[in-house]
Design a protein around this motif. Structure first.
Motif, PDB file in Angstrom:
ATOM      1  N   ASP A  64      -2.844 -10.310 -55.788  1.00  0.00           N
ATOM      2  CA  ASP A  64      -2.836 -11.626 -55.175  1.00  0.00           C
ATOM      3  C   ASP A  64      -4.067 -11.895 -54.312  1.00  0.00           C
ATOM      4  O   ASP A  64      -4.646 -12.980 -54.370  1.00  0.00           O
ATOM      5  CB  ASP A  64      -1.562 -11.767 -54.324  1.00  0.00           C
ATOM      6  CG  ASP A  64      -1.037 -13.185 -54.394  1.00  0.00           C
ATOM      7  OD1 ASP A  64      -1.219 -13.812 -55.463  1.00  0.00           O
ATOM      8  OD2 ASP A  64      -0.492 -13.662 -53.390  1.00  0.00           O
ATOM      9  N   ASP A  65      -4.486 -10.882 -53.527  1.00  0.00           N
ATOM     10  CA  ASP A  65      -5.633 -11.050 -52.632  1.00  0.00           C
ATOM     11  C   ASP A  65      -6.902 -11.341 -53.412  1.00  0.00           C
ATOM     12  O   ASP A  65      -7.643 -12.266 -53.093  1.00  0.00           O
ATOM     13  CB  ASP A  65      -5.835  -9.783 -51.780  1.00  0.00           C
ATOM     14  CG  ASP A  65      -4.701  -9.636 -50.772  1.00  0.00           C
ATOM     15  OD1 ASP A  65      -3.971 -10.636 -50.578  1.00  0.00           O
ATOM     16  OD2 ASP A  65      -4.561  -8.533 -50.207  1.00  0.00           O
ATOM     17  N   SER A  78      -6.873 -14.792 -54.823  1.00  0.00           N
ATOM     18  CA  SER A  78      -7.172 -15.785 -53.779  1.00  0.00           C
ATOM     19  C   SER A  78      -8.666 -15.826 -53.481  1.00  0.00           C
ATOM     20  O   SER A  78      -9.251 -16.905 -53.359  1.00  0.00           O
ATOM     21  CB  SER A  78      -6.409 -15.450 -52.487  1.00  0.00           C
ATOM     22  OG  SER A  78      -5.041 -15.485 -52.736  1.00  0.00           O
ATOM     23  N   THR A  79      -9.253 -14.642 -53.369  1.00  0.00           N
ATOM     24  CA  THR A  79     -10.695 -14.579 -53.077  1.00  0.00           C
ATOM     25  C   THR A  79     -11.501 -15.280 -54.166  1.00  0.00           C
ATOM     26  O   THR A  79     -12.369 -16.110 -53.888  1.00  0.00           O
ATOM     27  CB  THR A  79     -11.144 -13.102 -52.980  1.00  0.00           C
ATOM     28  OG1 THR A  79     -10.302 -12.454 -52.029  1.00  0.00           O
ATOM     29  CG2 THR A  79     -12.599 -13.002 -52.547  1.00  0.00           C
ATOM     30  N   ARG A 125     -11.110 -19.013 -54.118  1.00  0.00           N
ATOM     31  CA  ARG A 125     -11.951 -19.684 -53.116  1.00  0.00           C
ATOM     32  C   ARG A 125     -13.393 -19.788 -53.609  1.00  0.00           C
ATOM     33  O   ARG A 125     -14.057 -20.804 -53.411  1.00  0.00           O
ATOM     34  CB  ARG A 125     -11.878 -18.950 -51.775  1.00  0.00           C
ATOM     35  CG  ARG A 125     -10.653 -19.387 -50.947  1.00  0.00           C
ATOM     36  CD  ARG A 125     -10.718 -18.841 -49.528  1.00  0.00           C
ATOM     37  NE  ARG A 125     -10.470 -17.403 -49.485  1.00  0.00           N
ATOM     38  CZ  ARG A 125      -9.250 -16.875 -49.410  1.00  0.00           C
ATOM     39  NH1 ARG A 125      -8.192 -17.658 -49.356  1.00  0.00           N
ATOM     40  NH2 ARG A 125      -9.103 -15.577 -49.381  1.00  0.00           N
TER      41      ARG A 125
END
Ligand SMILES: Nc1nc2c(ncn2[C@@H]2O[C@H](COP(=O)(O)OP(=O)(O)OP(=O)(O)O)[C@@H](O)[C@H]2O)c(=O)[nH]1
Ligand SMILES: [Mg+2]
Length: 321
Positions: free
Chosen positions: A287-288, A291-292, A295
């Protein structure tokens, strides 16, 4: 009398192959819940499969599938065949698939060992068949049921999936649904080996029958000879014709090669699903990273295809490790 049998130690496997209803019920529970020995049981029955005629009923909610299945089962019994019924989707908001079992039990087949009924949950809102469904078909086949009937709600994917399991797929619709005829045209028609216009006691039944026949007549090849049958499930009218059509279709398509072909496509689907599930799980644990990258896409530093390709690479590498 076999000594082991009289001593009550006859194995579940032997009792299943002998067609004992209690053994079939137990075997389904074991496979459904993946209890000890479920894999072994399934692999041991493999050489005994392919004898049942598998008939799928699908169609829009409320078309009368359960009522029709009930009558179809009675007709099969009149023809001297044993039957297994699998009702998928007990969570159906309209009637609840479990009602099917109750209905059949309420009829004259209630004390009949020749009818075995099992309800199975469908999978998720898309209505896909659970992987257990194919296994339950196999167990019923191994138990020597002459006919296995599968009822699924024709919403989402289940109506396509049912064709992977069924020798003959029956699409049930009801008359007077101008829009529904369109919906049927859109996809469900492609999967029908036999089309049923149920509720033929209602207005517009004749028009619907004629419309569907006209639509099919325009098709070349396979679709053109799909029989369209009017039924009144509540009185049993037309059910004999339906059973005849199913027999004719089953004789034509139930060859061993066709069955193998269906198994191959089922396997393909399971591979795809397995892969999807794994990727889905990996997405969750990444997930991280997602997300990165998201962005970065948003800042126009990365295009979406490049980002997703990078992620997929990383996920597949993790899966191999
Ligand atoms: N008039 C008439 N009503 C029918 C006929 N067949 C079924 N029905 C009624 O239609 C309603 C829905 O029938 P079901 O058999 O539950 O329909 P279904 O397609 O199984 O419904 P779901 O499982 O919810 O998708 C019930 O009230 C039946 O009594 C028919 O031939 N004529
Ligand atoms: Mg139903």
């Amino acid at each position: 009398v076999d000594r082991a049998e009289s001593a009550g130690t006859f194995s579940l496997y032997d009792r299943l192959l002998a067609g004992e209803a209690a053994a079939l019920a137990r075997a389904i529970t074991i496979v459904e819940n993946r209890l000890d020995g479920w894999r072994e049981l399934l692999s041991r029955i493999q050489p005994h499969l392919g004898r049942s005629r598998v008939v799928g009923f699908t169609g829009p909610p409320g078309a009368g599938k359960s009522t029709l299945v009930n009558e179809f089962v009675k007709e099969q019994r009149r023809r001297g065949r044993t039957v297994g019924v699998i009702a998928v989707d007990p969570s159906s908001p309209v009637t609840g698939g479990a009602v099917l079992g109750d209905r059949i039990r309420m009829t004259d087949t209630s004390l009949d060992d020749g009818v075995f009924i099992r309800s199975l949950a469908s999978r998720g809102q898309l209505g896909g068949l659970s992987p257990t469904t194919a296994k339950v078909v196999d167990l019923m086949d191994a138990a020597g049921r002459n006919v296995v009937v599968l009822e699924t709600v024709g919403a989402g994917q289940s109506e396509v999936e049912v064709t992977h399991l069924a020798d003959t797929t029956i699409v049930v619709c009801a008359p007077g649904l101008g829009d529904d005829v369109q919906a049927i045209k859109a996809g469900i028609l492609e999967i029908a080996d036999v089309l049923v216009v149920n509720k033929s006691d209602q207005a517009h039944a004749k028009q619907t029958l004629a419309q569907l026949r006209a639509m099919l007549a325009l098709r070349r090849g396979k679709g053109a000879d799909v029989p369209v049958i009017g039924t009144i499930a509540t009185s049993g009218e037309g059910v004999g014709d339906l059973a005849d059509a199913v027999d004719i279709n089953g004789d034509a398509v139930g060859s061993p090669e066709e069955r193998v072909g269906r198994r191959v496509s089922l396997l393909r689907r399971l591979i795809l699903e397995g892969a999807m599930q794994r990727v889905r799980d990996r997405c969750e644990s990444n997930d991280d990273l997602i997300s990165t990258l998201g962005r970065a896409v948003q800042r126009a530093e990365l295009d979406p295809e490049e980002a997703s390709e990078r992620l997929l690479q990383s996920i597949l590498m993790q899966a191999e490790a």
